[in-house]
Scaffold this active site. Sequence first.
Site, mmCIF file in Angstrom:
data_model
loop_
_atom_site.group_PDB
_atom_site.id
_atom_site.type_symbol
_atom_site.label_atom_id
_atom_site.label_comp_id
_atom_site.label_asym_id
_atom_site.label_seq_id
_atom_site.Cartn_x
_atom_site.Cartn_y
_atom_site.Cartn_z
ATOM 1 N N GLU A 188 26.639 46.930 40.770
ATOM 2 C CA GLU A 188 28.283 46.791 40.905
ATOM 3 C C GLU A 188 28.306 48.047 41.506
ATOM 4 O OE1 GLU A 188 29.932 44.666 37.447
ATOM 5 O OE2 GLU A 188 30.175 46.511 36.718
ATOM 6 N N GLY B 94 36.734 45.178 41.744
ATOM 7 C CA GLY B 94 38.290 44.897 41.468
ATOM 8 C C GLY B 94 39.399 45.694 42.885
ATOM 9 N N GLU C 55 33.653 52.848 35.601
ATOM 10 C CA GLU C 55 34.935 53.464 35.301
ATOM 11 C C GLU C 55 35.224 54.607 34.154
ATOM 12 O OE1 GLU C 55 36.777 49.291 34.598
ATOM 13 O OE2 GLU C 55 36.730 48.903 36.545
ATOM 14 N N ASN D 231 33.645 40.466 31.795
ATOM 15 C CA ASN D 231 34.396 42.024 31.556
ATOM 16 C C ASN D 231 35.697 42.275 31.406
ATOM 17 O OD1 ASN D 231 34.826 44.245 30.270
ATOM 18 N ND2 ASN D 231 33.868 44.956 33.262
ATOM 19 N N SER E 162 33.933 41.983 42.408
ATOM 20 C CA SER E 162 34.530 40.884 42.506
ATOM 21 C C SER E 162 34.034 39.856 43.214
ATOM 22 C CB SER E 162 35.613 41.737 44.277
ATOM 23 O OG SER E 162 36.417 42.599 44.584
ATOM 24 N N LYS F 124 37.186 43.892 30.423
ATOM 25 C CA LYS F 124 37.862 45.655 30.480
ATOM 26 C C LYS F 124 39.222 45.823 29.347
ATOM 27 C CE LYS F 124 36.806 45.572 35.103
ATOM 28 N NZ LYS F 124 36.580 46.125 36.206
ATOM 29 N N HIS G 152 29.488 51.239 32.703
ATOM 30 C CA HIS G 152 30.437 51.110 33.856
ATOM 31 C C HIS G 152 30.391 52.310 35.114
ATOM 32 C CE1 HIS G 152 33.615 48.826 35.596
ATOM 33 N NE2 HIS G 152 32.593 47.547 35.818
HETATM 34 C C1 PEP Z 1 33.108 44.756 36.671
HETATM 35 O O1 PEP Z 1 34.772 45.153 35.808
HETATM 36 O O2 PEP Z 1 32.786 44.742 36.332
HETATM 37 C C2 PEP Z 1 33.902 44.405 37.798
HETATM 38 C C3 PEP Z 1 32.974 43.217 38.535
HETATM 39 O O3 PEP Z 1 35.280 43.573 38.371
HETATM 40 P P1 PEP Z 1 35.841 43.002 39.191
HETATM 41 O O4 PEP Z 1 35.574 41.822 39.157
HETATM 42 O O5 PEP Z 1 37.349 42.783 38.983
HETATM 43 O O6 PEP Z 1 35.494 43.315 40.482
#
Ligand code: PEP
Length: 252
Positions: free
Chosen positions: A169, A175, A99, A9, A215, A11, A97
């Site tokens: 998630e 992040g 976000e 992803n 992460s 983003k 997601h």
């Molecule tokens: C994501 O954007 O779905 C995600 C898990 O980000 P990160 O790996 O940076 O934590």
Amino acid sequence: MRKKLIAGNWKMNLNIEQSEKLTSLILEKLNEDIFNKTDVVLCPPFTSLFNVHTLIKNSKIKLGAQNIHYKDEGAYTGEISASMIKSVGCEFVILGHSERRQYFYETDETVNLKIKKALEFSLIPIVCVGETITERESGIHETVVENQVVNSLKDISPDQLKNIIFAYEPVWAIGTGHTATPIQANSMHRKIRTVIENLYSNDIANTIKILYGGSVNEKNSADLFSQPDIDGGLVGGASLKPDSFTEIILSA
Ligand code: PEP
């Protein structure tokens, strides 16, 4: 056996030139054999979809978008439809997601509508669910995720469900560098399978892919992916680094 899947992803990162560079580096690093074991999906921003598709269309890497609107078309300035991303070569779409839930007020109801629209266009939705740190610390994390799964699957038939992927998630892990432990992650994946088993059947619960996201990097991925209920990862930050991303793919 469920085949592993790693989705990157990107983003709101990378312009067209940067996207092409990253895609070319990933293509160079991946040997064809890897795709027998693991599916790989790149989810660039909308503006890079066409160019990334042009580069990957003769490979086994697949393309995904990061969102769609739940309407077919019309006066929704700034939005992108399922038909539009389908026409640019997408086979997958990330939906719900955290976000998007946090900054753009997406709800389980809109996620449900988007899942239905994606399926109508034969797109595979990667549906994100996960709890905040406050919810985990108050012990309601399983209930929160259960509700997200149940609500997002409203009026989805067993046949439709077979074409859906979930991504667990935890919001506190996205992040932040704080990954869920393999045990914590697997336990929530198990919970999601139980919820699906109760709603549908044991067969479907065992077939559906559940990815972990939060992460993931090349150091923790092998341990996470070796858990019985973790079928791969939705990778944010590390998917922008060609070496890390390909190592994550290899570790699956
Ligand atoms: C994501 O954007 O779905 C995600 C898990 O980000 P990160 O790996 O940076 O934590």
